[in-house]
Scaffold this motif. Structure first.
Motif, PDB file in Angstrom:
ATOM      1  N   THR A  58       0.833  -1.208   0.000  1.00  0.00           N
ATOM      2  CA  THR A  58       0.000   0.000   0.000  1.00  0.00           C
ATOM      3  C   THR A  58       0.864   1.254   0.000  1.00  0.00           C
ATOM      4  N   GLU A  59       1.924   1.241   0.792  1.00  0.00           N
ATOM      5  CA  GLU A  59       2.841   2.393   0.837  1.00  0.00           C
ATOM      6  C   GLU A  59       3.508   2.616  -0.525  1.00  0.00           C
ATOM      7  N   ILE A  60       3.877   1.524  -1.194  1.00  0.00           N
ATOM      8  CA  ILE A  60       4.494   1.622  -2.523  1.00  0.00           C
ATOM      9  C   ILE A  60       3.487   2.165  -3.531  1.00  0.00           C
ATOM     10  N   GLU A  61       2.264   1.653  -3.481  1.00  0.00           N
ATOM     11  CA  GLU A  61       1.229   2.112  -4.411  1.00  0.00           C
ATOM     12  C   GLU A  61       0.927   3.597  -4.212  1.00  0.00           C
TER      13      GLU A  61
ATOM     14  N   SER B  42       0.988  -4.623  -9.190  1.00  0.00           N
ATOM     15  CA  SER B  42       0.927  -5.425 -10.422  1.00  0.00           C
ATOM     16  C   SER B  42       1.367  -4.616 -11.637  1.00  0.00           C
ATOM     17  N   LYS B  43       0.902  -3.368 -11.703  1.00  0.00           N
ATOM     18  CA  LYS B  43       1.284  -2.496 -12.828  1.00  0.00           C
ATOM     19  C   LYS B  43       2.764  -2.148 -12.784  1.00  0.00           C
ATOM     20  N   ILE B  44       3.293  -1.927 -11.590  1.00  0.00           N
ATOM     21  CA  ILE B  44       4.722  -1.631 -11.470  1.00  0.00           C
ATOM     22  C   ILE B  44       5.518  -2.809 -12.025  1.00  0.00           C
ATOM     23  N   PHE B  45       5.146  -4.025 -11.620  1.00  0.00           N
ATOM     24  CA  PHE B  45       5.834  -5.222 -12.118  1.00  0.00           C
ATOM     25  C   PHE B  45       5.725  -5.327 -13.631  1.00  0.00           C
TER      26      PHE B  45
ATOM     27  N   GLU C 242      10.585  -6.020 -12.057  1.00  0.00           N
ATOM     28  CA  GLU C 242      10.843  -6.334 -10.653  1.00  0.00           C
ATOM     29  C   GLU C 242      12.019  -5.547 -10.091  1.00  0.00           C
ATOM     30  N   VAL C 243      13.060  -5.310 -10.884  1.00  0.00           N
ATOM     31  CA  VAL C 243      14.235  -4.584 -10.383  1.00  0.00           C
ATOM     32  C   VAL C 243      13.826  -3.177  -9.940  1.00  0.00           C
TER      33      VAL C 243
END
Length: 173
Positions: A33-36, A44-47, A52-53
């Protein structure tokens, strides 16, 4: 005091963390949640869009920012959070932190994760429970070194969230 929950995805870090926070009357924070919030898009969208890196770099930065906060809270990390860069080392060096590894048997992880694999970017591509079990077994082997550095190791099984929370509280105090 900050309580940092680590363990494999599906080990109950979020549900157990919320209840621990409630019992101790502390704020609860969830790493994803903090990352989002920081990135403005879903994990999921970030990935899928950035990889992943990139995700792991952002995750490490946000973890360190959270842990520098002087206030007490309970944090549910992502399954890989303590295993990348210097995250677990950083957690261990902080004075006001207790890290808790929620150690859960593979068969329980498989049964929990198979039904929700579509929402989990790392396992969404796996087609069978056998593939998922092999994936988890390999990951746990790689991650055990980091997880086992936690201050407390709590065996989690088929018991209720409340029973696991009680185990944690008893070990904390």
């Amino acid at each position: 005091m900050k309580i940092i929950l680590v363990g494999y995805m599906g080990s109950g870090k979020s549900s157990i963390g919320k209840k621990v926070a409630e019992v101790l009357r502390l704020p609860f924070k969830d790493m994803d949640t903090e990352i989002e919030k920081a990135e403005g898009i879903s994990v999921s969208k970030i990935f899928s869009e950035k990889g992943e890196v990139y995700f792991r770099k952002v995750e490490n930065t946000i973890l360190k920012e959270l842990l520098k906060n002087p206030h007490s809270f309970v944090l549910a990390t992502g399954g890989g959070t303590p295993c990348y860069s210097d995250a677990m080392e950083f957690i261990q060096k902080q004075k006001d932190i207790v890290s808790v590894y929620l150690k859960i048997p593979i068969d329980i992880l498989v049964s929990r994760l198979f039904s929700e694999k579509a929402e989990r970017p790392l396992i969404a591509h796996l087609g069978s429970e056998v593939e998922l079990e092999d994936f988890i077994r390999k990951h746990l082997f790689e991650r055990a070194f980091y997880y086992n550095q936690a201050d407390l190791i709590i065996e989690v099984g088929p018991e209720s969230v409340a029973e696991t929370v009680e185990k944690i509280i008893l070990k904390l105090f």
